[in-house]
Design a protein around this motif. Sequence first.
Motif, mmCIF file in Angstrom:
data_model
loop_
_atom_site.group_PDB
_atom_site.id
_atom_site.type_symbol
_atom_site.label_atom_id
_atom_site.label_comp_id
_atom_site.label_asym_id
_atom_site.label_seq_id
_atom_site.Cartn_x
_atom_site.Cartn_y
_atom_site.Cartn_z
ATOM 1 N N GLU A 145 0.820 -1.216 0.000
ATOM 2 C CA GLU A 145 0.000 0.000 0.000
ATOM 3 C C GLU A 145 0.853 1.266 0.000
ATOM 4 O OE1 GLU A 145 -3.386 2.134 2.796
ATOM 5 O OE2 GLU A 145 -2.673 0.128 3.316
ATOM 6 N N SER A 146 1.901 1.280 0.841
ATOM 7 C CA SER A 146 2.712 2.497 0.949
ATOM 8 C C SER A 146 3.612 2.678 -0.271
ATOM 9 C CB SER A 146 3.546 2.468 2.226
ATOM 10 O OG SER A 146 4.262 1.253 2.294
ATOM 11 N N GLU A 147 3.839 1.591 -1.021
ATOM 12 C CA GLU A 147 4.742 1.685 -2.177
ATOM 13 C C GLU A 147 4.043 2.204 -3.427
ATOM 14 O OE1 GLU A 147 6.439 -2.236 -2.480
ATOM 15 O OE2 GLU A 147 7.441 -1.985 -0.537
ATOM 16 N N ILE A 148 2.701 2.249 -3.409
ATOM 17 C CA ILE A 148 1.988 2.671 -4.621
ATOM 18 C C ILE A 148 1.265 3.994 -4.343
ATOM 19 C CG2 ILE A 148 -0.089 1.264 -4.124
ATOM 20 C CD1 ILE A 148 -0.263 0.726 -7.175
ATOM 21 N N SER A 149 1.496 4.957 -5.235
ATOM 22 C CA SER A 149 0.827 6.254 -5.057
ATOM 23 C C SER A 149 -0.641 6.109 -5.457
ATOM 24 C CB SER A 149 1.487 7.307 -5.948
ATOM 25 O OG SER A 149 1.212 7.006 -7.322
ATOM 26 N N LEU A 150 -1.459 7.062 -5.029
ATOM 27 C CA LEU A 150 -2.878 7.050 -5.400
ATOM 28 C C LEU A 150 -3.036 7.042 -6.918
ATOM 29 C CD1 LEU A 150 -5.887 7.262 -4.651
ATOM 30 C CD2 LEU A 150 -5.611 9.755 -4.557
ATOM 31 N N GLU A 151 -2.236 7.871 -7.584
ATOM 32 C CA GLU A 151 -2.305 7.976 -9.042
ATOM 33 C C GLU A 151 -1.990 6.625 -9.714
ATOM 34 O OE1 GLU A 151 -0.333 10.988 -12.356
ATOM 35 O OE2 GLU A 151 0.040 11.317 -10.205
ATOM 36 N N ASP A 152 -0.914 5.977 -9.247
ATOM 37 C CA ASP A 152 -0.522 4.689 -9.836
ATOM 38 C C ASP A 152 -1.535 3.597 -9.516
ATOM 39 O OD1 ASP A 152 1.684 5.853 -10.933
ATOM 40 O OD2 ASP A 152 3.112 5.086 -9.447
ATOM 41 N N PHE A 153 -2.079 3.652 -8.315
ATOM 42 C CA PHE A 153 -3.107 2.689 -7.915
ATOM 43 C C PHE A 153 -4.332 2.808 -8.826
ATOM 44 C CE2 PHE A 153 -7.107 2.571 -5.359
ATOM 45 C CZ PHE A 153 -7.244 1.185 -5.288
ATOM 46 N N LEU A 154 -4.803 4.034 -9.048
ATOM 47 C CA LEU A 154 -5.996 4.223 -9.896
ATOM 48 C C LEU A 154 -5.700 3.842 -11.341
ATOM 49 C CD1 LEU A 154 -7.373 7.522 -8.336
ATOM 50 C CD2 LEU A 154 -8.424 5.243 -8.233
ATOM 51 N N SER A 155 -4.489 4.138 -11.776
ATOM 52 C CA SER A 155 -4.083 3.769 -13.133
ATOM 53 C C SER A 155 -4.077 2.237 -13.280
ATOM 54 C CB SER A 155 -2.707 4.373 -13.406
ATOM 55 O OG SER A 155 -2.163 3.808 -14.555
ATOM 56 N N MET A 156 -3.567 1.553 -12.262
ATOM 57 C CA MET A 156 -3.559 0.079 -12.268
ATOM 58 C C MET A 156 -4.992 -0.464 -12.313
ATOM 59 S SD MET A 156 -2.321 -2.377 -9.171
ATOM 60 C CE MET A 156 -3.781 -1.895 -8.262
ATOM 61 N N MET A 157 -5.887 0.139 -11.501
ATOM 62 C CA MET A 157 -7.276 -0.326 -11.464
ATOM 63 C C MET A 157 -7.992 -0.060 -12.790
ATOM 64 S SD MET A 157 -7.665 -1.888 -8.657
ATOM 65 C CE MET A 157 -9.451 -2.078 -8.606
ATOM 66 N N ARG A 158 -7.653 1.050 -13.442
ATOM 67 C CA ARG A 158 -8.260 1.330 -14.758
ATOM 68 C C ARG A 158 -7.826 0.293 -15.781
ATOM 69 N NH1 ARG A 158 -7.070 6.957 -13.228
ATOM 70 N NH2 ARG A 158 -9.062 7.800 -12.478
ATOM 71 N N GLY A 159 -6.626 -0.225 -15.597
ATOM 72 C CA GLY A 159 -6.165 -1.299 -16.480
ATOM 73 C C GLY A 159 -6.799 -2.641 -16.133
ATOM 74 N N PHE A 160 -7.110 -2.809 -14.848
ATOM 75 C CA PHE A 160 -7.656 -4.089 -14.363
ATOM 76 C C PHE A 160 -9.124 -4.288 -14.764
ATOM 77 C CE2 PHE A 160 -10.183 -5.947 -10.831
ATOM 78 C CZ PHE A 160 -9.754 -7.265 -10.907
ATOM 79 N N MET A 161 -9.945 -3.239 -14.636
ATOM 80 C CA MET A 161 -11.396 -3.402 -14.819
ATOM 81 C C MET A 161 -11.801 -4.014 -16.178
ATOM 82 S SD MET A 161 -12.671 -2.698 -11.887
ATOM 83 C CE MET A 161 -14.435 -2.730 -12.264
ATOM 84 N N PRO A 162 -11.199 -3.575 -17.303
ATOM 85 C CA PRO A 162 -11.602 -4.155 -18.592
ATOM 86 C C PRO A 162 -11.297 -5.652 -18.718
ATOM 87 C CG PRO A 162 -10.481 -2.056 -18.922
ATOM 88 C CD PRO A 162 -10.291 -2.424 -17.481
ATOM 89 N N LYS A 163 -10.386 -6.174 -17.868
ATOM 90 C CA LYS A 163 -10.081 -7.615 -17.934
ATOM 91 C C LYS A 163 -11.283 -8.450 -17.495
ATOM 92 C CE LYS A 163 -5.134 -7.019 -17.145
ATOM 93 N NZ LYS A 163 -4.089 -6.967 -16.113
ATOM 94 N N GLY A 164 -12.223 -7.814 -16.804
ATOM 95 C CA GLY A 164 -13.386 -8.550 -16.302
ATOM 96 C C GLY A 164 -14.590 -8.563 -17.230
ATOM 97 N N VAL A 165 -14.420 -8.020 -18.454
ATOM 98 C CA VAL A 165 -15.508 -8.121 -19.437
ATOM 99 C C VAL A 165 -15.000 -8.840 -20.682
ATOM 100 C CG1 VAL A 165 -16.940 -6.163 -18.708
ATOM 101 C CG2 VAL A 165 -15.030 -5.755 -20.263
ATOM 102 N N TYR A 166 -15.895 -9.591 -21.309
ATOM 103 C CA TYR A 166 -15.544 -10.273 -22.566
ATOM 104 C C TYR A 166 -15.689 -9.285 -23.721
ATOM 105 C CZ TYR A 166 -15.634 -13.783 -26.293
ATOM 106 O OH TYR A 166 -15.366 -14.514 -27.414
ATOM 107 N N ASP A 167 -16.777 -8.507 -23.684
ATOM 108 C CA ASP A 167 -17.003 -7.466 -24.688
ATOM 109 C C ASP A 167 -16.400 -6.171 -24.133
ATOM 110 O OD1 ASP A 167 -17.889 -5.473 -26.333
ATOM 111 O OD2 ASP A 167 -20.039 -5.922 -26.124
ATOM 112 N N LYS A 168 -15.202 -5.835 -24.598
ATOM 113 C CA LYS A 168 -14.450 -4.710 -24.019
ATOM 114 C C LYS A 168 -15.211 -3.388 -24.144
ATOM 115 C CE LYS A 168 -11.009 -7.389 -23.004
ATOM 116 N NZ LYS A 168 -11.166 -8.105 -21.750
#
Length: 273
Positions: A145-168
Motif C-alpha cells: 500500500e505504501s509503495e503505490i501512489s494514489l495515481e498509480d493505484f488508480l491507473s492500475m485499477m483502470r487497467g484491471f477493470m476491462p479484464k473482467g468483461v468479454y465485450d471490451k
Amino acid sequence: MNTQITENHTYIDGHKIAFLEQGSGSPLILLHGIPTNSLMWRDIIPQLAKTHRVIAPDLLNYGRSAKPKSVDVSINAQSNMIVKLMDVLGARQADIVGHDIGGGIAQLIAVNYPEKVRKLVLIDSICFDSWPIPEFEPLQEPGAESEISLEDFLSMMRGFMPKGVYDKSVMTDELIELYLEPWSTEEGKRAFFRNLRRLNKEYTQAIADELSNLPHETLIIWGDKDPFQKPEYAPKLVEAIPNANLVWIKDVAHWLIDEKPDEIGEHINQFLS
C-alpha cells in the motif's frame, strides 16, 4: 410503491450502511463484490423490482457506506452485518443474490442463518479455494500500500477493470469511473487495501462441507469466459449444494451483469417466481 431506485442509508453497529432500494413485496437482497459497489446492479434492479422489494447495500468499507479505519471487513463480518441490516429493514427472510465476494457472503448467511434465506442465487461467486485472485495477491504483500501512489493505484485499477468483461466496449471510461470513484481519494485507497487484506479463503473453505446441508433452492449463474472466478468452479458448487441448478451465460466474463443484465435478470426472475 417505489417506482424508481432510491438511495437510502441506516446504521449498523454505529457504521453508516448505504443501500439502493426499489419496489415492494418479498425482500430481495443483492450483494456486490470487490472492487464494485451496489451500482453494479443498476440495470437489473428495475427488472427485479417489478415483483420484489429490492435492497442493494454497499458493503461496509465499500461504495457510499462508512470506511472505518479499524474494523473487520472479512466476508464473515460482512455476512453478520447483512443479517443485522435485514433485521433493521424488517426483512425477516429474503431471497439473496450474491456476485463475487457477495456470493461468499451469501453462502455464509445460508449456512449460519438458514432461516433468513428463502432462495439463493450465486453469480460468478467465490467458493472453496477460488480466491483471492492472482491479480490481487501482490497487493496483499506487506508494504504494498505504501509503495503505490494514489495515481498509480488508480491507473492500475483502470487497467484491471476491462479484464473482467468479454465485450471490451462494455467497460467504458464512465463505467470504470463509476466503480473506482469510492477508491479515488487517499482515504478510499486505504479502504481498498483494508478490504484486500481481508480477502481470505479460510471462510469459504471452512463451510465447504456444510454446503451439503443447505435446504435452499439455489441458482448458480456463471459467465463462461470469466478470467477471475474460473468456470470450473461452477460445477463444483452445483455438486456441493443439494438443490442447485447451473445456468451458463455465454460470451461474458466476470462483470457479466454489466454485459448482459436483461438475460441475467430474466433468469433470476424466473427462478424466484
